[in-house]
Design a protein around this motif. Structure first.
Motif, PDB file in Angstrom:
ATOM      1  N   PHE A 131       0.825  -1.203   0.000  1.00 44.86           N
ATOM      2  CA  PHE A 131       0.000   0.000   0.000  1.00 44.86           C
ATOM      3  C   PHE A 131       0.860   1.254   0.000  1.00 44.86           C
ATOM      4  CE2 PHE A 131      -3.128  -3.069   1.535  1.00 44.86           C
ATOM      5  CZ  PHE A 131      -4.235  -2.701   0.786  1.00 44.86           C
ATOM      6  N   ASN A 132       0.299   2.338  -0.484  1.00 45.56           N
ATOM      7  CA  ASN A 132       1.048   3.601  -0.488  1.00 45.56           C
ATOM      8  C   ASN A 132       1.327   4.047   0.941  1.00 45.56           C
ATOM      9  OD1 ASN A 132      -1.192   5.363   0.454  1.00 45.56           O
ATOM     10  ND2 ASN A 132      -2.097   4.848  -1.527  1.00 45.56           N
ATOM     11  N   ILE A 133       2.315   4.902   1.091  1.00 45.01           N
ATOM     12  CA  ILE A 133       2.787   5.281   2.425  1.00 45.01           C
ATOM     13  C   ILE A 133       1.704   5.986   3.241  1.00 45.01           C
ATOM     14  CG2 ILE A 133       3.800   7.471   1.645  1.00 45.01           C
ATOM     15  CD1 ILE A 133       6.065   6.910   3.699  1.00 45.01           C
ATOM     16  N   LYS A 134       0.852   6.766   2.584  1.00 48.84           N
ATOM     17  CA  LYS A 134      -0.220   7.471   3.299  1.00 48.84           C
ATOM     18  C   LYS A 134      -1.166   6.475   3.964  1.00 48.84           C
ATOM     19  CE  LYS A 134      -4.026  10.764   2.571  1.00 48.84           C
ATOM     20  NZ  LYS A 134      -5.107   9.868   2.975  1.00 48.84           N
ATOM     21  N   THR A 135      -1.540   5.421   3.236  1.00 45.23           N
ATOM     22  CA  THR A 135      -2.440   4.402   3.788  1.00 45.23           C
ATOM     23  C   THR A 135      -1.772   3.664   4.933  1.00 45.23           C
ATOM     24  OG1 THR A 135      -3.517   4.129   1.627  1.00 45.23           O
ATOM     25  CG2 THR A 135      -3.805   2.354   3.233  1.00 45.23           C
ATOM     26  N   ARG A 136      -0.504   3.311   4.747  1.00 43.08           N
ATOM     27  CA  ARG A 136       0.217   2.573   5.792  1.00 43.08           C
ATOM     28  C   ARG A 136       0.335   3.413   7.063  1.00 43.08           C
ATOM     29  NH1 ARG A 136       4.087   1.596   1.631  1.00 43.08           N
ATOM     30  NH2 ARG A 136       5.711   2.557   2.925  1.00 43.08           N
ATOM     31  N   GLN A 137       0.670   4.685   6.909  1.00 43.34           N
ATOM     32  CA  GLN A 137       0.791   5.550   8.084  1.00 43.34           C
ATOM     33  C   GLN A 137      -0.557   5.799   8.744  1.00 43.34           C
ATOM     34  OE1 GLN A 137       2.947   8.970   6.526  1.00 43.34           O
ATOM     35  NE2 GLN A 137       4.844   8.242   7.473  1.00 43.34           N
ATOM     36  N   SER A 138      -1.610   5.846   7.949  1.00 43.42           N
ATOM     37  CA  SER A 138      -2.955   6.038   8.508  1.00 43.42           C
ATOM     38  C   SER A 138      -3.349   4.855   9.381  1.00 43.42           C
ATOM     39  CB  SER A 138      -3.976   6.222   7.380  1.00 43.42           C
ATOM     40  OG  SER A 138      -3.748   7.416   6.681  1.00 43.42           O
ATOM     41  N   ILE A 139      -2.991   3.647   8.948  1.00 40.07           N
ATOM     42  CA  ILE A 139      -3.262   2.451   9.759  1.00 40.07           C
ATOM     43  C   ILE A 139      -2.488   2.538  11.069  1.00 40.07           C
ATOM     44  CG2 ILE A 139      -3.036  -0.063   9.893  1.00 40.07           C
ATOM     45  CD1 ILE A 139      -3.299  -0.074   6.785  1.00 40.07           C
ATOM     46  N   SER A 140      -1.222   2.880  10.962  1.00 39.04           N
ATOM     47  CA  SER A 140      -0.357   2.990  12.140  1.00 39.04           C
ATOM     48  C   SER A 140      -0.904   4.030  13.116  1.00 39.04           C
ATOM     49  CB  SER A 140       1.062   3.370  11.694  1.00 39.04           C
ATOM     50  OG  SER A 140       1.954   3.367  12.776  1.00 39.04           O
ATOM     51  N   LYS A 141      -1.302   5.169  12.604  1.00 39.69           N
ATOM     52  CA  LYS A 141      -1.823   6.249  13.447  1.00 39.69           C
ATOM     53  C   LYS A 141      -3.144   5.858  14.087  1.00 39.69           C
ATOM     54  CE  LYS A 141      -3.031  11.172  13.295  1.00 39.69           C
ATOM     55  NZ  LYS A 141      -3.150  12.368  12.441  1.00 39.69           N
ATOM     56  N   ASP A 142      -4.005   5.167  13.346  1.00 42.03           N
ATOM     57  CA  ASP A 142      -5.314   4.780  13.870  1.00 42.03           C
ATOM     58  C   ASP A 142      -5.176   3.794  15.027  1.00 42.03           C
ATOM     59  OD1 ASP A 142      -8.139   5.093  13.688  1.00 42.03           O
ATOM     60  OD2 ASP A 142      -8.297   3.110  12.783  1.00 42.03           O
ATOM     61  N   ILE A 143      -4.190   2.905  14.935  1.00 44.52           N
ATOM     62  CA  ILE A 143      -3.942   1.959  16.029  1.00 44.52           C
ATOM     63  C   ILE A 143      -3.391   2.690  17.246  1.00 44.52           C
ATOM     64  CG2 ILE A 143      -2.547  -0.037  16.756  1.00 44.52           C
ATOM     65  CD1 ILE A 143      -2.717  -1.035  13.857  1.00 44.52           C
ATOM     66  N   TYR A 199       3.261  -4.370  24.472  1.00 42.16           N
ATOM     67  CA  TYR A 199       3.377  -3.087  23.767  1.00 42.16           C
ATOM     68  C   TYR A 199       2.226  -2.921  22.774  1.00 42.16           C
ATOM     69  CZ  TYR A 199       4.983   0.159  20.144  1.00 42.16           C
ATOM     70  OH  TYR A 199       5.058   1.171  19.219  1.00 42.16           O
ATOM     71  N   ILE A 200       1.945  -3.973  22.006  1.00 40.91           N
ATOM     72  CA  ILE A 200       0.857  -3.911  21.022  1.00 40.91           C
ATOM     73  C   ILE A 200      -0.495  -3.834  21.727  1.00 40.91           C
ATOM     74  CG2 ILE A 200      -0.266  -5.084  19.088  1.00 40.91           C
ATOM     75  CD1 ILE A 200       2.437  -6.545  18.609  1.00 40.91           C
ATOM     76  N   LEU A 201      -0.693  -4.688  22.733  1.00 35.73           N
ATOM     77  CA  LEU A 201      -1.986  -4.733  23.424  1.00 35.73           C
ATOM     78  C   LEU A 201      -2.335  -3.406  24.091  1.00 35.73           C
ATOM     79  CD1 LEU A 201      -1.834  -8.280  25.079  1.00 35.73           C
ATOM     80  CD2 LEU A 201      -3.212  -7.593  23.097  1.00 35.73           C
ATOM     81  N   LYS A 202      -1.326  -2.716  24.620  1.00 31.31           N
ATOM     82  CA  LYS A 202      -1.599  -1.413  25.247  1.00 31.31           C
ATOM     83  C   LYS A 202      -2.129  -0.433  24.198  1.00 31.31           C
ATOM     84  CE  LYS A 202       0.329   2.225  28.196  1.00 31.31           C
ATOM     85  NZ  LYS A 202      -0.819   2.230  29.133  1.00 31.31           N
ATOM     86  N   HIS A 203      -1.561  -0.468  22.991  1.00 29.79           N
ATOM     87  CA  HIS A 203      -2.045   0.410  21.931  1.00 29.79           C
ATOM     88  C   HIS A 203      -3.430  -0.015  21.441  1.00 29.79           C
ATOM     89  CE1 HIS A 203       1.323   3.112  21.423  1.00 29.79           C
ATOM     90  NE2 HIS A 203       2.155   2.103  21.478  1.00 29.79           N
ATOM     91  N   LEU A 204      -3.755  -1.292  21.622  1.00 32.00           N
ATOM     92  CA  LEU A 204      -5.074  -1.780  21.241  1.00 32.00           C
ATOM     93  C   LEU A 204      -6.082  -1.641  22.385  1.00 32.00           C
ATOM     94  CD1 LEU A 204      -4.036  -4.951  19.189  1.00 32.00           C
ATOM     95  CD2 LEU A 204      -4.873  -2.770  18.288  1.00 32.00           C
ATOM     96  N   LYS A 205      -5.677  -0.878  23.411  1.00 35.97           N
ATOM     97  CA  LYS A 205      -6.575  -0.453  24.506  1.00 35.97           C
ATOM     98  C   LYS A 205      -6.972  -1.578  25.463  1.00 35.97           C
ATOM     99  CE  LYS A 205      -6.655   3.660  22.633  1.00 35.97           C
ATOM    100  NZ  LYS A 205      -5.824   3.410  21.454  1.00 35.97           N
ATOM    101  N   LYS A 206      -6.125  -2.592  25.609  1.00 34.88           N
ATOM    102  CA  LYS A 206      -6.345  -3.559  26.684  1.00 34.88           C
ATOM    103  C   LYS A 206      -6.150  -2.844  28.019  1.00 34.88           C
ATOM    104  CE  LYS A 206      -6.941  -7.856  24.960  1.00 34.88           C
ATOM    105  NZ  LYS A 206      -7.822  -8.894  25.473  1.00 34.88           N
ATOM    106  N   THR A 207      -6.877  -3.241  29.042  1.00 36.26           N
ATOM    107  CA  THR A 207      -6.811  -2.552  30.328  1.00 36.26           C
ATOM    108  C   THR A 207      -5.488  -2.833  31.047  1.00 36.26           C
ATOM    109  OG1 THR A 207      -7.794  -4.374  31.590  1.00 36.26           O
ATOM    110  CG2 THR A 207      -9.311  -2.775  30.574  1.00 36.26           C
ATOM    111  N   ASN A 208      -5.127  -1.923  31.945  1.00 38.48           N
ATOM    112  CA  ASN A 208      -3.899  -2.106  32.730  1.00 38.48           C
ATOM    113  C   ASN A 208      -3.950  -3.384  33.551  1.00 38.48           C
ATOM    114  OD1 ASN A 208      -3.207   0.335  31.665  1.00 38.48           O
ATOM    115  ND2 ASN A 208      -3.055   1.436  33.615  1.00 38.48           N
TER     116      ASN A 208
END
Length: 326
Positions: free
Chosen positions: A184-196, A270-279
């Protein structure tokens, strides 16, 4: 012709050839349950067969097997959640930016990473080839799925309709998903990263999501196929150095090289925290892992334990708890 050994014969072989104390009905039942080849032969070394462990008795072998199984059980639902969640985030951005579910249109309009290079360059050719190869492999997966009467694929093809991108996400492997994201183009890839919620300040190339998927893929596959994970022998590729730097910077957990299973726990959290798993959920993962490590410590010699749980692993987990709290 090689003589086939019975369970009793294998126990005798372990006693006489490997000096392992293995006797009685309980040891016999354990050996039958775990298997000589998957059990003893699989767990008798760290990372590579040349790095053999010197066991005193079969209880020590079983302790490592039990530790490995507990870690797989601990991480299984988490890595499956990560796979589903990242695909869901990616799907939303792709449909939003492509304004379509049609894979052919997405291929034309969004799978355009090759355009970021000069059309006279080798990078352009490599990126275009990767785009074509990815498209062809996905078509092959669709054909295979149709031949095996996959309900989703059959539903669309019997109506002579294009397979939507969400259905393709359902049938491709995690590795192929990473390949797809990379085209995918860089804009789409960065948008996915930012949304997460990843720090796109460290993602100028837009490759962070792809690198995370590739890092988690080998662990996910090893767990799903009940392969051995305690010594990270499942790792098939070098982990992106950029990803290592991102994790170290954000978590303040140092020396992340993915040489121990503890480093993969750091990645998962690290990933789960960004995916909003609770502390509380994240702290429970760490506490359960520490509990399993402590149980192992009392069941195997120190020299074996130190090859599995490395010297600074507990410091890493203490720093990881601080990251969760922040």
């Amino acid at each position: 012709m090689r003589q086939i050994k019975s369970i009793n014969g294998l126990m005798k072989y372990l006693r006489e050839k490997h000096n392992i104390d293995i006797n009685g009905s309980l040891d016999k039942q354990h050996l039958k349950s775990v298997g000589y080849y998957h059990g003893y032969k699989g767990y008798r070394y760290i990372k590579r067969p040349s790095n053999k462990l010197n066991f005193n008795n079969f209880d020590e072998v079983m302790a490592i097997i039990e530790f490995d199984n507990k870690i797989k059980a601990l991480l299984y639902s988490q890595v499956m959640f990560i796979e589903t969640a990242i695909k869901s985030y990616a799907l939303e951005i792709i449909i939003q930016e492509g304004k379509t579910e049609n894979f052919s249109e997405i291929y034309t309009n969004l799978m355009t990473d090759y355009k970021s290079y000069s059309n006279q360059s080798k990078n352009y050719k490599n990126a275009y080839k990767k785009r074509l190869d990815t498209f062809n492999r996905i078509q092959n997966v669709i054909a295979t799925s149709y031949a095996s009467d996959n309900k989703i694929v059959s539903h669309y093809l019997k109506k002579d309709e294009s397979i939507p991108i969400w259905a393709i996400f359902e049938i491709i492997t995690l590795g192929e998903f990473a390949n797809l994201i990379s085209t995918f183009n860089i804009k789409t890839r960065q948008s996915i990263s930012k949304d997460i919620g990843f720090n796109i300040g460290f993602d100028s190339s837009g490759k962070l999501v792809e690198n995370i998927i590739l890092a988690i893929k080998d662990l996910r596959n090893a767990i799903a196929h009940n392969n051995i994970i305690f010594d990270t022998r499942f790792k098939k590729r070098n982990i992106s150095k950029t990803l290592q730097k991102v994790i170290i910077h954000e978590t303040n957990v140092q020396n992340i090289y993915f040489t121990s299973i503890t480093d993969y726990l750091v990645l998962v959290i690290y990933i789960l925290k960004h995916l909003k798993k609770t502390n509380s959920e994240l702290n429970k993962l760490i506490n359960d892992y520490l509990k399993f490590a402590d149980e192992l410590k009392f069941k195997v010699p120190q020299n074996i334990y130190d090859q599995i749980i490395l010297t600074n692993d507990k410091n890493k987990l203490n720093d990881l708890k601080k990251f969760i709290k922040n």
